[in-house]
Structure formats: C-alpha cells, structure tokens
Design a protein around this motif. Structure first.
Motif, short mmCIF file in Angstrom:
data_model
loop_
_atom_site.label_atom_id
_atom_site.label_comp_id
_atom_site.label_asym_id
_atom_site.label_seq_id
_atom_site.Cartn_x
_atom_site.Cartn_y
_atom_site.Cartn_z
N GLY A 91 -98.10 6.79 5.21
CA GLY A 91 -98.91 6.13 6.24
C GLY A 91 -100.06 5.38 5.58
O GLY A 91 -100.15 5.30 4.35
N HIS A 121 -112.50 3.35 9.05
CA HIS A 121 -111.93 4.68 9.28
C HIS A 121 -112.15 5.50 7.99
O HIS A 121 -112.22 4.93 6.91
CB HIS A 121 -110.43 4.48 9.53
CG HIS A 121 -109.66 5.70 9.92
ND1 HIS A 121 -109.26 6.65 9.02
CD2 HIS A 121 -109.19 6.10 11.13
CE1 HIS A 121 -108.58 7.59 9.65
NE2 HIS A 121 -108.53 7.29 10.93
N ASN A 173 -110.55 0.68 14.82
CA ASN A 173 -109.99 1.71 15.71
C ASN A 173 -111.03 2.23 16.69
O ASN A 173 -110.74 3.12 17.47
CB ASN A 173 -109.41 2.88 14.90
CG ASN A 173 -110.46 3.65 14.15
OD1 ASN A 173 -111.36 3.06 13.57
ND2 ASN A 173 -110.39 4.96 14.16
N ASP A 198 -106.86 -2.66 5.55
CA ASP A 198 -106.36 -1.53 6.32
C ASP A 198 -105.75 -2.12 7.60
O ASP A 198 -106.47 -2.53 8.51
CB ASP A 198 -107.53 -0.58 6.63
CG ASP A 198 -107.16 0.50 7.63
OD1 ASP A 198 -106.06 0.45 8.21
OD2 ASP A 198 -107.98 1.42 7.83
N LYS A 224 -97.99 4.23 14.63
CA LYS A 224 -98.81 3.44 15.57
C LYS A 224 -98.02 2.24 16.09
O LYS A 224 -98.57 1.36 16.77
CB LYS A 224 -100.10 2.99 14.89
CG LYS A 224 -101.02 4.17 14.53
CD LYS A 224 -102.31 3.71 13.93
CE LYS A 224 -103.07 4.80 13.21
NZ LYS A 224 -103.71 5.77 14.10
N1 PMP Z 1 -107.23 3.21 9.44
C1 PMP Z 1 -107.38 3.02 10.74
C2 PMP Z 1 -108.18 1.84 11.22
C3 PMP Z 1 -106.80 3.91 11.65
O1 PMP Z 1 -106.97 3.72 12.96
C4 PMP Z 1 -106.04 4.99 11.16
C5 PMP Z 1 -105.41 5.98 12.10
N2 PMP Z 1 -106.26 6.48 13.09
C6 PMP Z 1 -105.92 5.13 9.78
C7 PMP Z 1 -106.52 4.22 8.95
C8 PMP Z 1 -105.15 6.26 9.18
O2 PMP Z 1 -103.80 6.18 9.51
P1 PMP Z 1 -102.83 7.41 9.20
O3 PMP Z 1 -103.45 8.63 9.80
O4 PMP Z 1 -101.55 7.02 9.87
O5 PMP Z 1 -102.70 7.50 7.72
#
Ligand code: PMP
Length: 410
Positions: A91, A121, A173, A198, A224
């Motif tokens: 991810g 994030h 996010n 990102d 997502k």
């Molecule tokens: N960056 C952003 C802007 C996110 O919204 C998210 C997930 N909430 C992530 C990174 C991390 O993604 P993941 O948990 O799928 O690794």
C-alpha cells in the motif's frame, strides 16, 4: 447508466446497520469491492492460483501471466512509460517507506533538507522523520493558507538549494484539497530535488499521469479504489530505481546468490522480495478496469456534483465548522468538520446509530490537527457509488444528532 447506479455492484452497501439502511461515507479510509472484482478474484482462486515466476507448470504460468498483465494494467492506468517502473507493494505506506529508505540512502547527506507539508498523512511524515534522524538532515514543512490550501508562496521559499527530496500528498485525506504537484515537481527539479507524491487520495478519484506530473515517485493503495486490502503500487522513474538498492532481500529479487554475495534481478523484480500478493495484484487490475469503464473523469465529476450539493447544506447547519476550503469547486469528496459542542467521536457514534458511517479522530494527521489547533474532527468521504440521498442522510443525521446532544447532554 448514471454513476451512482453502480451502487448495485456493491452488495455490502445494501444492509441494515442499527436497523437503518447503511449509508457508507468512510471511503477515504477504505472503499468497497464491487461484484465484478470479487468474481475475478474468485475465478483466479478457482482456476489459476499458484506461485509466480519460477514454475514451469501450467498453473504457475497462468498465475504469472495474470500477475504481469496486472502490472501492465497499472502501467497504462497511471501512464508510466515502462512496467519496470511499476512495483507492487502492500500500500501507500510501504511505497513511501521504500522511497525514504532506499532513495534516502542514495541522495541524503548530513545538512540536506527534505520538504513535506503541514497536511501530510503520518505515512508521509514518519518515514522522512526517521530518514532525517538517520542522516542528520532537516525536515521542513510547507505551511497552509487560511483556507487550508498549500501555501505556494511558502513552497517557493522552502524548495531551494539544499533540498534533496520533496514529498507531498496529491490530495489531502483531511482538508479535501488537491495539491498542484505538477508545479511542485517543477520547483523541486529546478533545485535538483526528487519529487515524491503520496497518491493515496487522488488515484481513486481522478485521472493520473505520472509522466504529465513529472514526479519521480508516486505511491497509492488498492483498498481506496475498489480492490482488497494489502495491495498497492509504487511508481518510480526507471533512472532512480536502477540506482537504488533493494529494501528487502530474499527470493524473487535475486539474480545469482553466491556464498558471500548476491546480485539483483532486473526491475521491477529487484524490489519485490518473496512471494508477492498475486491475488491482490490481479484484483487491483480488475478494479482498475472497473473504474476505467466508468471513467475517472466521470468519477471526478460525480463526486464534485455531490460536494456542490452537500457542502452548502452542511455549512447551513448551525455550529458546523469546516476544515478546508468553503468553495465546493476546490473540494474533493473528503469533508472534515466539527459540530460545535459535540465531540466528533460522539457524533460518529450517533450517526452510526442512524446507519451513517463516518470517521472521527486525527485521521493519521496529528501534526496537521496540531497546526489547526484542534484535537480531532469528524470526516465524511464520498465515492462514485454515493448518491444525493446519501448526502441528504448525512445532513439529516447530523441535525438529529445535534438536537439529541443539545437536548440531552449539553
Ligand atoms: N496517505 C494518505 C493521504 C492516506 O489517506 C492514507 C490512508 N489513509 C495513506 C497515505 C496510507 O495508506 P495505507 O494505509 O493504505 O498504506
């Protein structure tokens, strides 16, 4: 077919929660998997499941060809120039960690600067903090405007000589803004810095061309965008990936292994140690085809219409505090807010009692919330399968919760 008719492809959305029809508005956390993708996954499991790359038997060859076809599907989806630039990951978090670890080793020295922003994030903060600590480098944050947008004047002041990496979210996010990563990539490249994006909150919602953005790295997550959890992608420019060392070592990523040293497989396998998430990659490709059939531009437009419909109604609620631009045209389907006098966790619980699923908390963005001088927020986030009725349910359930709390508890 209108976009929200697609809701029919998501059986999970047709259930009662707390005796109310489910209204799912937590898509920024995870989206759901449509029946065609579930069917493709089941077909793969029932007909082709085996380990990839090394086997000569028929199932191994079938699994390998589907896994590599999935890579090609991702390549065209993000407009990468070669499949060598498409690495399957767990991810976004894994992708960003790989870049911070491997690129960081290559380009960061003591005294160098790494630039991120106030709206990142944790996945796009902590790996850089750790890199900065390891290398005695400096981590610098681009500030935000009053409206919660990236302050481009501040970006210009901070992306200067000595900056080696710039890493920014394409879409927030929390604040629901889309950042001008193409302009940031230009600024980064002018001072010889590497541009990392990102893409967790952008790839599911809009057309993305990594070549047009001219970013060096781009990370996103399958869960997502209608695929299962545990699969994601890291795009990296071939020139960088060739120079970078693998992060993990073991099977799949080697060429030859001798008693005291080993050589690496060619790209992209150099970075994919061990048995990969084969079924996840195949499901991701199926999800991409599903999204492409709807059209990413159509998805953007539908979400924009929903935001334009719901944001004024939300802003009209007494005590509604929005984080991010009030202008709906600047807003993605992510809406973070608070209701004056109601704790967001209480609000989310009260909405759940009415079948409406939203999120409450810090949204893995503690530095942002500290910067905004708040502890937590509620967050509703829309996807293409949401309808105007869902938006109405959100508004009505907030009003009902507000009345409940003001009558009973406040
Ligand atoms: N960056 C952003 C802007 C996110 O919204 C998210 C997930 N909430 C992530 C990174 C991390 O993604 P993941 O948990 O799928 O690794």
């Amino acid at each position: 077919m209108t976009v929200s008719k697609r809701k029919q492809d998501f059986p999970i959305l047709f259930q009662q929660v707390n005796d109310e029809p489910l209204v799912y508005l937590d898509n920024a956390a995870s989206t759901h998997v449509p029946t065609p993708v579930i069917n493709d996954l089941v077909t793969y499991m029932q007909t082709s499941h085996a380990n990839v790359h090394r086997g000569v038997h028929t199932l191994a060859e079938r699994a390998t060809s589907q896994y590599e076809a999935a890579r090609e599907t991702v390549r065209t989806f993000i407009d990468a120039s070669s499949v060598k630039e498409v690495l399957f990951t767990r991810g976004t978090t894994t992708g960003l960690n790989w870049v911070a670890r491997s690129l960081g080793e290559l380009v960061i020295e003591a005294g160098d600067k790494i630039v991120i922003s106030r709206m990142e994030h944790h996945s796009n903060i902590v790996p850089w903090q750790e890199l900065a600590k390891r290398k005695q480098a400096e981590l610098i944050y681009i500030d935000l405007t009053e409206d919660g947008e990236l302050d481009m004047a501040d970006a210009k002041e901070k992306i200067v000589s000595g900056v080696k990496i710039v890493s920014i979210a394409h879409a927030s996010n929390v604040l629901g803004v889309v950042n001008p990563v193409e302009d940031l990539a230009k600024l980064a490249h002018e001072v010889g810095a590497v541009m990392v994006v990102d893409g967790a909150q952008s790839t599911p919602h809009m057309t993305v061309s990594v070549q047009e953005l001219d970013c060096d790295f781009y990370a996103f997550s399958g869960h997502k965008m209608c695929a299962p959890t545990g699969i994601g992608v890291l795009y990296g420019k071939q020139t960088w990936l060739e120079k970078m060392s693998p992060i993990e070592f073991g099977g799949e990523m080697i060429d030859f292994v001798y008693d005291d040293y080993s050589t690496w497989a060619e790209l992209p396998y150099k970075f994919e140690a061990g048995t990969p998430n084969i079924s996840g990659a195949i499901a991701l490709a199926s999800a991409i085809k599903y999204l492409e059939e709807i059209g990413l531009d159509t998805i953007t437009k539908h979400e924009q219409e929903l935001v334009e419909y719901v944001l004024p109604k939300l802003l009209a609620i007494d005590g509604f505090e929005l984080y991010g631009p009030r202008d709906a045209s600047k807003h993605t389907g992510v809406i973070a807010f608070n209701i004056k006098g109601v704790h967001p966790h209480d609000l989310a619980t009260a909405l759940d009692m009415q079948g409406v699923a939203i999120r409450a908390g810090h949204h893995c963005a503690q530095p942002l919330l500290r910067y905004l001088a708040i502890h937590s927020t509620a967050r509703a986030s829309f996807y293409f399968y949401n309808t105007k009725e869902d938006a109405d349910s959100l508004v009505e359930s907030i009003i009902a919760a507000k009345e409940f709390f003001s009558d009973g508890f406040i």
